[in-house]
Design a protein around this motif. Structure first.
Motif, PDB file in Angstrom:
ATOM      1  N   ILE A   1       0.968  -1.212   0.275  1.00 15.02           N
ATOM      2  CA  ILE A   1      -0.118   0.554   0.529  1.00 15.02           C
ATOM      3  C   ILE A   1       1.103   1.445  -0.142  1.00 15.02           C
ATOM      4  N   LYS A   2       0.414   2.677  -0.962  1.00 14.36           N
ATOM      5  CA  LYS A   2       0.870   3.074  -0.510  1.00 14.36           C
ATOM      6  C   LYS A   2       1.317   4.386   1.167  1.00 14.36           C
ATOM      7  N   THR A   3       2.155   4.624   0.996  1.00 14.49           N
ATOM      8  CA  THR A   3       2.309   5.162   2.670  1.00 14.49           C
ATOM      9  C   THR A   3       1.297   6.522   2.588  1.00 14.49           C
ATOM     10  N   ASP A   4       0.962   6.751   3.664  1.00 12.63           N
ATOM     11  CA  ASP A   4       0.118   7.868   3.878  1.00 12.63           C
ATOM     12  C   ASP A   4       0.774   8.950   4.901  1.00 12.63           C
ATOM     13  N   THR A   5       0.494   9.687   3.210  1.00 10.40           N
ATOM     14  CA  THR A   5       1.665  11.135   4.107  1.00 10.40           C
ATOM     15  C   THR A   5       0.800  12.465   4.850  1.00 10.40           C
ATOM     16  N   VAL A   6      -0.039  11.926   5.149  1.00 11.74           N
ATOM     17  CA  VAL A   6      -1.087  13.243   5.915  1.00 11.74           C
ATOM     18  C   VAL A   6      -0.255  12.451   7.458  1.00 11.74           C
ATOM     19  N   PHE A   7      -0.994  10.472   7.744  1.00  7.69           N
ATOM     20  CA  PHE A   7      -0.732  10.636   8.574  1.00  7.69           C
ATOM     21  C   PHE A   7       0.986  10.282   9.187  1.00  7.69           C
TER      22      PHE A   7
ATOM     23  N   ASP B   1       3.082  12.003   7.859  1.00  9.48           N
ATOM     24  CA  ASP B   1       3.951  13.603   8.732  1.00  9.48           C
ATOM     25  C   ASP B   1       2.699  13.854  10.439  1.00  9.48           C
ATOM     26  N   GLU B   2       1.605  13.154  10.833  1.00 13.57           N
ATOM     27  CA  GLU B   2       1.643  13.129  12.726  1.00 13.57           C
ATOM     28  C   GLU B   2       1.543  12.866  12.808  1.00 13.57           C
ATOM     29  N   LEU B   3       2.403  11.354  12.881  1.00 20.24           N
ATOM     30  CA  LEU B   3       3.236  10.585  13.833  1.00 20.24           C
ATOM     31  C   LEU B   3       4.667  10.958  13.297  1.00 20.24           C
ATOM     32  N   LEU B   4       4.902  12.188  12.251  1.00 20.28           N
ATOM     33  CA  LEU B   4       6.390  12.427  13.055  1.00 20.28           C
ATOM     34  C   LEU B   4       6.562  13.871  14.080  1.00 20.28           C
ATOM     35  N   GLN B   5       5.217  14.587  14.043  1.00 20.94           N
ATOM     36  CA  GLN B   5       4.721  15.528  14.884  1.00 20.94           C
ATOM     37  C   GLN B   5       4.610  14.793  15.893  1.00 20.94           C
ATOM     38  N   TRP B   6       3.974  13.986  16.523  1.00 23.16           N
ATOM     39  CA  TRP B   6       4.181  13.275  17.419  1.00 23.16           C
ATOM     40  C   TRP B   6       5.152  12.563  18.367  1.00 23.16           C
TER      41      TRP B   6
ATOM     42  N   LYS C   1      -2.714  15.330  23.345  1.00 23.83           N
ATOM     43  CA  LYS C   1      -3.130  16.034  22.473  1.00 23.83           C
ATOM     44  C   LYS C   1      -3.957  14.796  21.209  1.00 23.83           C
ATOM     45  N   ARG C   2      -2.707  14.302  20.893  1.00 29.21           N
ATOM     46  CA  ARG C   2      -2.666  13.386  19.248  1.00 29.21           C
ATOM     47  C   ARG C   2      -2.599  12.416  19.939  1.00 29.21           C
ATOM     48  N   THR C   3      -2.680  12.069  20.925  1.00 30.23           N
ATOM     49  CA  THR C   3      -2.170  10.566  21.381  1.00 30.23           C
ATOM     50  C   THR C   3      -4.003   9.752  20.211  1.00 30.23           C
ATOM     51  N   PRO C   4      -5.081  10.027  20.618  1.00 22.19           N
ATOM     52  CA  PRO C   4      -6.211   9.689  20.113  1.00 22.19           C
ATOM     53  C   PRO C   4      -6.488   9.527  18.915  1.00 22.19           C
ATOM     54  N   SER C   5      -6.346  10.323  17.767  1.00 23.30           N
ATOM     55  CA  SER C   5      -6.354   9.925  16.394  1.00 23.30           C
ATOM     56  C   SER C   5      -5.075   9.331  15.946  1.00 23.30           C
ATOM     57  N   ILE C   6      -3.746   9.073  16.781  1.00 24.48           N
ATOM     58  CA  ILE C   6      -2.590   8.258  15.895  1.00 24.48           C
ATOM     59  C   ILE C   6      -3.431   6.874  16.858  1.00 24.48           C
TER      60      ILE C   6
ATOM     61  N   CYS D   1       6.633   1.325  11.461  1.00 25.07           N
ATOM     62  CA  CYS D   1       8.008   0.957  11.331  1.00 25.07           C
ATOM     63  C   CYS D   1       8.664   1.910  12.758  1.00 25.07           C
ATOM     64  N   LEU D   2       7.427   3.720  12.134  1.00 21.25           N
ATOM     65  CA  LEU D   2       7.967   5.276  12.854  1.00 21.25           C
ATOM     66  C   LEU D   2       7.234   4.416  13.328  1.00 21.25           C
ATOM     67  N   TYR D   3       5.953   4.133  14.024  1.00 19.38           N
ATOM     68  CA  TYR D   3       4.901   3.497  15.241  1.00 19.38           C
ATOM     69  C   TYR D   3       4.905   2.995  16.097  1.00 19.38           C
ATOM     70  N   ASP D   4       5.887   1.998  15.839  1.00 22.02           N
ATOM     71  CA  ASP D   4       6.542   1.100  16.877  1.00 22.02           C
ATOM     72  C   ASP D   4       7.726   1.719  17.346  1.00 22.02           C
ATOM     73  N   ILE D   5       8.640   2.710  16.908  1.00 27.65           N
ATOM     74  CA  ILE D   5       9.259   3.503  17.545  1.00 27.65           C
ATOM     75  C   ILE D   5       8.487   4.458  18.682  1.00 27.65           C
ATOM     76  N   ALA D   6       8.122   6.033  17.782  1.00 28.54           N
ATOM     77  CA  ALA D   6       7.324   6.350  19.140  1.00 28.54           C
ATOM     78  C   ALA D   6       6.582   5.862  19.935  1.00 28.54           C
ATOM     79  N   LEU D   7       5.923   4.919  19.506  1.00 31.01           N
ATOM     80  CA  LEU D   7       5.638   3.794  20.781  1.00 31.01           C
ATOM     81  C   LEU D   7       6.066   3.616  21.845  1.00 31.01           C
ATOM     82  N   LEU D   8       7.572   2.772  21.642  1.00 28.08           N
ATOM     83  CA  LEU D   8       8.136   2.904  22.276  1.00 28.08           C
ATOM     84  C   LEU D   8       8.398   3.714  23.556  1.00 28.08           C
TER      85      LEU D   8
END
Length: 411
Positions: free
Chosen positions: A63-69, A71-76, A90-95, A109-116
């Motif tokens: 699947i194509k990477t959701d660039t909007v999501f 960017d949201e991950l990067l800000q989180w 504030k951002r956690t619920p939407s993530i 992968c970005l989500y996994d790292i941020a989650l730690l």
């Protein structure tokens, strides 16, 4: 650049495939090698077949990477890095609304790292342990995704676990891999670990660097946390008077704006100063006060340990046993090996199980603290073993242990 190739390589190595075995009948070995190293464009049919052979869900790879999501991950992730609790919350619920299985491999992968990082920031240590284990299964993949965040968060996790040698290796790697700007949260963590390793000069350097950055941002809570490290270092070098003055001043700023962990740390360290002065009554009051705050018990096992030690010195067997058993429960719950060991040693001493204690020291305790490069702890346990050997009239072994207790750790 997508990390599809690096992800395939990580799963291939995890499952024990060679490049030849994985590529057989699907593509050339040369193509697979270039794909894994990000040197060729992705052929979706090839990737689909490689996923099938590795028994992987194809969706994240195709699947194509959701660039909007993204960017949201990067800000989180950015907010987690700077400990911006309000923005993270504030951002956690939407993530969390987005299912991980529906993410592209890059976002996964970005989500996994941020989650730690999120679990560490919110003191969810058991979840952090599970998450760190997942990252450590494929370290090369997560390093390819975001080396700085991977090294920093795993280093912070090992620090919370008391695995200081592992922690400083990762934190130094994070420091080496980050060139955008100085990271105060990284520096304060490095200061804390170097303090635990009794490397006071380097600890002070990083504490002062972190303090300067937090001061510019008027981040008062973290400024105080830096001052706590500096106060601890005064105590470690034997300047108890300066340390006591330092923490009494910090106690005066104890207000509603401080986090409970910071307040607990202040009281704990005042207790430690009194403990070193053998003013056990005042030490107990401070340690008990530290444990009343809403903090993760794993972070304050030392307060519980010192309460048990004081009770043993005061020959209050019941209270000592109570603290030891509670400490072991918490250490086991959070798989905190360092304090499992320390409380177990106290338990053997309390029950006068000398033979078991000697075996435990020789089989596990000394090797752990040597591997963890904790010189002060290592010296103290060699000294304890020397005393036990002397009592058993094993004078040669006792002499060896006493020598190691004065020589310290040879690195």
């Amino acid at each position: 650049m997508s990390i599809i190739g690096q992800a395939l390589k990580s799963y291939r190595m995890e499952q024990g495939f060679t490049q030849e075995q994985l590529a057989d009948g699907i593509c050339s070995v040369a193509y697979l090698s270039k794909l894994e190293n990000g040197k060729i464009s992705v052929d979706q049919t090839v990737v689909m077949n490689l996923c099938d052979r590795l028994e992987l869900d194809q969706t994240p790879f195709l699947i194509k990477t959701d660039t909007v999501f993204h960017d949201e991950l990067l800000q989180w992730l950015s907010d987690i890095h700077i400990f911006h609790i309000l923005e993270v919350d504030k951002r956690t619920p939407s993530i969390f609304e987005t299912k991980r299985d529906a993410m592209s491999i890059d976002n996964q992968c970005l989500y996994d790292i941020a989650l730690l990082g999120y679990y560490l920031m919110t003191d969810q240590l058991q979840n952090a342990a599970t998450q760190c284990d997942e990252l450590e299964k494929r370290p090369l993949l997560y390093q390819a995704c975001d080396p700085f965040s991977f090294f920093k968060f795993t280093g912070m996790y090992y620090r919370r676990k008391g695995l200081y040698h592992n922690a400083i290796e990762r934190l130094e790697q994070a420091n080496d891999s980050y060139h955008e700007q100085e990271d105060a949260e990284l520096y304060i963590t490095m200061a804390t670990v170097y303090s635990r390793l009794n490397n006071i000069l380097i600890s002070n350097k990083y504490a002062q660097l972190a303090f300067s950055i937090f001061q510019e941002k008027l981040f008062y809570v973290r400024m105080i946390d830096c001052q706590i490290v500096l106060g601890v270092n005064y105590s470690l070098v034997g300047d108890v008077y300066s340390a006591e003055t330092y923490f009494q001043q910090l106690l005066e700023v104890d207000g509603e704006h401080l986090l409970d962990k910071t307040r607990a740390n202040i009281h704990h360290n005042i207790g430690y100063i009194n403990f070193r002065k053998k003013e056990y009554h005042d030490a107990k009051q401070s340690f008990e006060r530290a444990l009343t705050f809403n903090v993760n018990e794993s972070d304050f096992l030392n307060a519980r340990y010192l309460l048990a030690y004081i009770a043993m010195q005061e020959r209050d067997r019941f209270k000592a046993k109570e603290h030891i058993q509670t400490g072991l429960i918490v250490a086991n719950r959070y798989e905190h090996l360092r304090y499992k060991i320390k409380f177990r040693v106290l338990d053997y001493l309390l029950d006068e199980q000398t033979d078991k204690l000697v075996d435990y020291l020789e089989d596990e305790v000394l090797s752990f603290f040597e591997t963890n490069r904790e010189e002060i702890e290592l010296k103290s346990y060699y000294y304890l073993l020397g005393q036990l050997m002397f009592d058993q009239k094993k004078y040669k072994r006792a002499a060896e242990c006493f020598k190691r207790s004065t020589d310290g750790l040879v690195v």
